[in-house]
Design an enzyme around this catalytic site. Sequence first.
Site, PDB file in Angstrom:
ATOM      1  N   SER A  44       0.817  -1.298   0.040  1.00 43.06           N
ATOM      2  CA  SER A  44       0.034  -0.078  -0.087  1.00 43.06           C
ATOM      3  C   SER A  44       0.915   1.356  -0.082  1.00 43.06           C
ATOM      4  O   SER A  44       1.791   1.549  -0.874  1.00 43.06           O
ATOM      5  CB  SER A  44      -0.905  -0.294   1.182  1.00 43.06           C
ATOM      6  OG  SER A  44      -2.160   0.687   0.863  1.00 43.06           O
ATOM      7  N   ASP A 171      -6.159  -3.482  -2.300  1.00 38.30           N
ATOM      8  CA  ASP A 171      -5.024  -3.153  -1.338  1.00 38.30           C
ATOM      9  C   ASP A 171      -4.358  -4.287  -0.862  1.00 38.30           C
ATOM     10  O   ASP A 171      -4.962  -5.218  -0.308  1.00 38.30           O
ATOM     11  CB  ASP A 171      -5.609  -2.158  -0.193  1.00 38.30           C
ATOM     12  CG  ASP A 171      -4.287  -1.603   0.827  1.00 38.30           C
ATOM     13  OD1 ASP A 171      -3.955  -2.168   1.784  1.00 38.30           O
ATOM     14  OD2 ASP A 171      -4.221  -0.469   0.533  1.00 38.30           O
TER      15      ASP A 171
END
Length: 290
Positions: A44, A171
């Site tokens: 991320s 993510d």
Amino acid sequence: MTTLYGPRIGVALGGGAARGLAHISIIQAMDEMGLKPSLIAGTSIGAYIGAGWASGMSGNDIREHALDVLGTMRALSSRLWKTQVYDIRSMFQDGISMQFDALRVLGAFSPQPFPRRFRNLQIPLKVVATDYRSWHPAVFHKGRLDWALAGSIAIPSLFKPVIHEDRLLVDGGVVNPLPLDHASQGMDIVIGVDVNGDPILTDPSITPSTIDIGMGAAQIMMHAITAQTLGAYPPDIYVKPNVRDFGAYEFWRVREILDAGDAVKDQFKFKLAEKVDQFIAAQGRTAEAV
């Protein structure tokens, strides 16, 4: 004569949305020590900041850029708005989506030029995303860097999923919020930087909003996965800045988050110097034995 060499350092930069800006202080600390990693693994925002580091940017460069694009609400809002209204015809046909396009957000907030492919990086980088269809990690280290990063930062609901290499990506924090397993391969010293945060002290009489509940649940999940990862792949140095009081989307608090990262710099530098000294001393003992 035996030649002593420095340790190969692997760094895992974790996910944590805005809290991940604290990674910058750790990069600056290593710059100040004259050390560079041999491998970076990021999830991320850790992947995004790690990509800047791997491209050759110094910690100071990354810090200055973050302050420039996030330092005021006006600058932040303006860039986000431009990622939404990029095609007037599309806007009238489809409406303004409540979900952001991760690739366009990266383009709006990245320094220019920014590498588009892994081969353009100066330091090997592994980017961790989540394959939504298989429920497994998707780890990228070659090919298109920009698409891999877009998938890695695509927080569910906030960003549209990203289709890359026939995978539907969301993510990376969903499956691997602190990728120590990928940062440790072949390394002599492994550093893990955990920016997920801790439980926030709140007024028990106030019911959290739907968004707060969603992000809080994600933090709890990431905390549990990270605990398992730390047990399976214990790093030589574990860094956890105090970013508990920062919300996941509060990027405009960049200065405060950087201050939180700065608070752990000296302790981190002391531990890293100790590990480097131990590594070099072990080499000397081995050389004498031979």
